[in-house]
Design a protein around this motif. Structure first.
Motif, PDB file in Angstrom:
ATOM      1  N   UNK A 291      75.450  33.426  18.985  1.00 39.65           N
ATOM      2  CA  UNK A 291      76.468  34.219  19.679  1.00 39.65           C
ATOM      3  C   UNK A 291      76.315  35.701  19.339  1.00 39.65           C
ATOM      4  N   UNK A 292      76.053  36.004  18.071  1.00 39.65           N
ATOM      5  CA  UNK A 292      75.878  37.408  17.669  1.00 39.65           C
ATOM      6  C   UNK A 292      74.656  38.033  18.338  1.00 39.65           C
ATOM      7  N   UNK A 293      73.597  37.237  18.501  1.00 39.65           N
ATOM      8  CA  UNK A 293      72.424  37.731  19.229  1.00 39.65           C
ATOM      9  C   UNK A 293      72.810  38.086  20.661  1.00 39.65           C
ATOM     10  N   UNK A 294      73.581  37.189  21.281  1.00 43.70           N
ATOM     11  CA  UNK A 294      74.053  37.463  22.642  1.00 43.70           C
ATOM     12  C   UNK A 294      74.938  38.698  22.717  1.00 43.70           C
ATOM     13  N   UNK A 295      75.824  38.861  21.736  1.00 40.93           N
ATOM     14  CA  UNK A 295      76.700  40.035  21.700  1.00 40.93           C
ATOM     15  C   UNK A 295      75.882  41.323  21.586  1.00 40.93           C
ATOM     16  N   UNK A 296      74.821  41.271  20.778  1.00 41.24           N
ATOM     17  CA  UNK A 296      73.955  42.433  20.616  1.00 41.24           C
ATOM     18  C   UNK A 296      73.289  42.788  21.942  1.00 41.24           C
ATOM     19  N   UNK A 297      72.735  41.799  22.629  1.00 41.36           N
ATOM     20  CA  UNK A 297      72.084  42.051  23.912  1.00 41.36           C
ATOM     21  C   UNK A 297      73.077  42.593  24.942  1.00 41.36           C
ATOM     22  N   UNK A 298      74.263  41.987  24.966  1.00 40.18           N
ATOM     23  CA  UNK A 298      75.286  42.431  25.928  1.00 40.18           C
ATOM     24  C   UNK A 298      75.625  43.900  25.694  1.00 40.18           C
ATOM     25  N   UNK A 299      75.760  44.265  24.436  1.00 41.59           N
ATOM     26  CA  UNK A 299      76.099  45.661  24.118  1.00 41.59           C
ATOM     27  C   UNK A 299      74.937  46.595  24.481  1.00 41.59           C
ATOM     28  N   UNK A 300      73.704  46.149  24.226  1.00 38.32           N
ATOM     29  CA  UNK A 300      72.543  46.979  24.548  1.00 38.32           C
ATOM     30  C   UNK A 300      72.434  47.205  26.052  1.00 38.32           C
ATOM     31  N   UNK A 301      72.837  46.214  26.840  1.00 41.78           N
ATOM     32  CA  UNK A 301      72.739  46.320  28.296  1.00 41.78           C
ATOM     33  C   UNK A 301      73.921  47.084  28.879  1.00 41.78           C
ATOM     34  N   UNK A 302      75.155  46.695  28.457  1.00 37.07           N
ATOM     35  CA  UNK A 302      76.358  47.223  29.095  1.00 37.07           C
ATOM     36  C   UNK A 302      77.079  48.302  28.288  1.00 37.07           C
ATOM     37  N   UNK A 303      76.752  48.418  26.999  1.00 37.19           N
ATOM     38  CA  UNK A 303      77.478  49.367  26.161  1.00 37.19           C
ATOM     39  C   UNK A 303      78.916  48.962  25.942  1.00 37.19           C
ATOM     40  N   UNK A 304      79.210  47.658  26.044  1.00 31.04           N
ATOM     41  CA  UNK A 304      80.577  47.148  25.887  1.00 31.04           C
ATOM     42  C   UNK A 304      80.617  46.099  24.772  1.00 31.04           C
ATOM     43  N   UNK A 305      81.779  46.008  24.144  1.00 33.87           N
ATOM     44  CA  UNK A 305      81.987  45.004  23.110  1.00 33.87           C
ATOM     45  C   UNK A 305      82.607  43.746  23.726  1.00 33.87           C
ATOM     46  N   UNK A 306      82.154  42.593  23.299  1.00 32.53           N
ATOM     47  CA  UNK A 306      82.799  41.332  23.635  1.00 32.53           C
ATOM     48  C   UNK A 306      83.390  40.751  22.362  1.00 32.53           C
ATOM     49  N   UNK A 307      84.524  40.073  22.498  1.00 28.24           N
ATOM     50  CA  UNK A 307      85.158  39.434  21.346  1.00 28.24           C
ATOM     51  C   UNK A 307      84.498  38.087  21.094  1.00 28.24           C
ATOM     52  N   UNK A 308      84.018  37.872  19.858  1.00 28.12           N
ATOM     53  CA  UNK A 308      83.284  36.653  19.544  1.00 28.12           C
ATOM     54  C   UNK A 308      84.136  35.417  19.747  1.00 28.12           C
ATOM     55  N   UNK A 309      85.431  35.498  19.430  1.00 26.54           N
ATOM     56  CA  UNK A 309      86.302  34.334  19.603  1.00 26.54           C
ATOM     57  C   UNK A 309      86.480  33.990  21.075  1.00 26.54           C
ATOM     58  N   UNK A 310      86.554  35.011  21.931  1.00 21.97           N
ATOM     59  CA  UNK A 310      86.661  34.758  23.371  1.00 21.97           C
ATOM     60  C   UNK A 310      85.402  34.071  23.893  1.00 21.97           C
TER      61      UNK A 310
END
Length: 415
Positions: A144-163
């Motif tokens: 999940x953290x790997x996915x969060x990193x990629x999402x931020x690199x692409x969109x510049x947005x934070x996602x909540x890990x619990x969500x």
């Protein structure tokens, strides 16, 4: 943020793959592989194409997802994906994987092959074993953290890990069986007793008992240290069902200890166990088990929330928030806007204990966690939790646990 080009995306993927050490590819909406990075050396033993297993479990949508998608296929390979709209309007998907959440030993691999109906001879089995041995072991929190990193690199947005975890828990379960514990109260009950990984089990059951669903979901997505025993040599599906039934049975007890009425708890247990038996996919079984554990925690929290008046619930929240600080009756009374004497009477009437005793009990629970999970000295723990001296702390701790702090730490510390 400016629209991202395909060149930008390939650069992001190259950087990400070099950092995480897991295969990664960019896929078009029609599942054409546009770019791939660090392909695995030994080909997938069940697929003609090296990318077939990665793509078979994905449904690539035309719109851009607002979260990450976790997937696991029948071969227990897991992936995480991020959908991206490029500057030219093309929709593509970054897929990270395959990886596995834990190493498969020989017996587990034999059971898995039996479940998916894969025949093999000895040379083929060795090739299959080599394939799985080369896959990176990545537990779900890290994936999940790997996915969060990629999402931020692409969109510049934070996602909540619990969500992200919650959405994937809800989405991935295949609703093959209707579950509505409130419709039926079964008359037949069963009591089950099983062996589990002790420390992981205790933490999971404590979350259920206290109604802490978010912490529970974090724990259920972490692989515990060591291995669960293999409960069926012939079928990995049967093994997974047995483990899940064990978990539901133990969670039933924890929920009852947390205040859920036994008829309700047993009904939830019966329906989830029946649903588990109906399923024919390992991933569905795992997801419904998580769903069941979360329901128990929700019911405990719901019962606790409805059990007390608003002022008493506000006191609980305040005490929990400021457990490491000095807490007085006057502070609490001011917080809930009530007369101190009236609040004291109300609290004891609803909870059965005085405010001071409740604070002591909560501090002892916190001390238990610190003794189990940290190397902090007794003197520090005593001071942090507002006990005026170590002798008094030891006396109070033993009153509620039956052990001295030192003996408790020797028994239960995991550090």
């Amino acid at each position: 943020m400016r629209p991202i080009t395909f060149h930008d995306l390939t650069h992001i993927c190259q950087l990400a793959q070099s950092a995480i050490g897991v295969p990664l590819m960019i896929v078009a909406q029609d599942k054409t592989v546009l770019a791939s990075y660090a392909e695995i050396e030994i080909p997938h033993p069940f697929s003609k194409s090296s990318h077939t297993s990665q793509l078979e479990c994905f449904e690539l949508e035309s719109d851009v997802a607002d979260t990450l998608v976790l997937q696991k296929n029948a071969s227990l390979e897991q992936f995480i994906s991020v959908q991206v709209t490029l500057s030219d309007g093309q929709n593509v998907c970054i897929i990270v994987g395959p990886c596995i959440s834990y190493k498969l030993n020989r017996d587990a691999l034999v059971s898995l092959l039996h479940d998916i109906g894969q025949s093999y001879d000895q040379p083929q089995f060795e090739m299959i074993q080599q394939y799985y041995d080369q896959l990176a072991v990545v537990d779900k929190p890290r994936l999940v953290k790997i996915g969060l990193m990629l999402y931020y690199m692409v969109y510049g947005k934070h996602l909540d890990v619990e969500d992200v975890v919650q959405k994937n828990t809800d989405v991935q379960f295949s609703d093959q069986v209707e579950l509505n514990p409130d419709l039926t109260l079964s008359r037949k009950r069963q009591e089950l007793s099983f062996h589990h990984h002790v420390l992981h089990e205790k933490n999971v059951l404590q979350c259920i008992k206290e109604g802490r669903k978010k912490e529970l979901l974090k724990l259920t997505n972490q692989a515990p240290e060591g291995e669960f025993g293999l409960l069926s040599k012939k079928s990995y599906l049967r093994h997974t069902k047995n483990l899940s039934i064990c978990a539901i049975a133990l969670a039933t007890r924890a929920a009852m200890e947390g205040g859920v009425h036994q008829e309700v708890a047993y009904t939830v247990s019966d329906l989830y166990i029946q649903a588990i038996e109906e399923l024919q996919d390992v991933n569905d079984v795992q997801h419904i088990m998580t769903k069941g554990l979360a329901e128990f925690a929700e019911r405990v929290q719901h019962d606790k929330s409805n059990r007390y008046s608003k002022p008493v619930k506000m006191c609980h929240e305040y005490i929990d928030q400021f457990l490491y600080e000095k807490i007085s009756l006057n502070e609490l009374a001011q917080h809930v806007n009530l007369n101190p004497s009236y609040l004291s009477q109300l609290f004891q009437r609803e909870t059965g204990v005085t405010i001071s005793v409740y604070i002591q009990q909560e501090r002892v629970k916190e001390a238990q966690k610190l003794l189990r999970l940290t190397n902090q000295s007794l003197a520090d723990i005593c001071t942090w939790l507002q006990f005026h001296d170590q002798s008094y702390f030891t006396k109070v701790f033993k009153k509620y646990t039956g052990d001295t702090p030192r003996r408790y730490k020797n028994k239960y510390s995991i550090i």
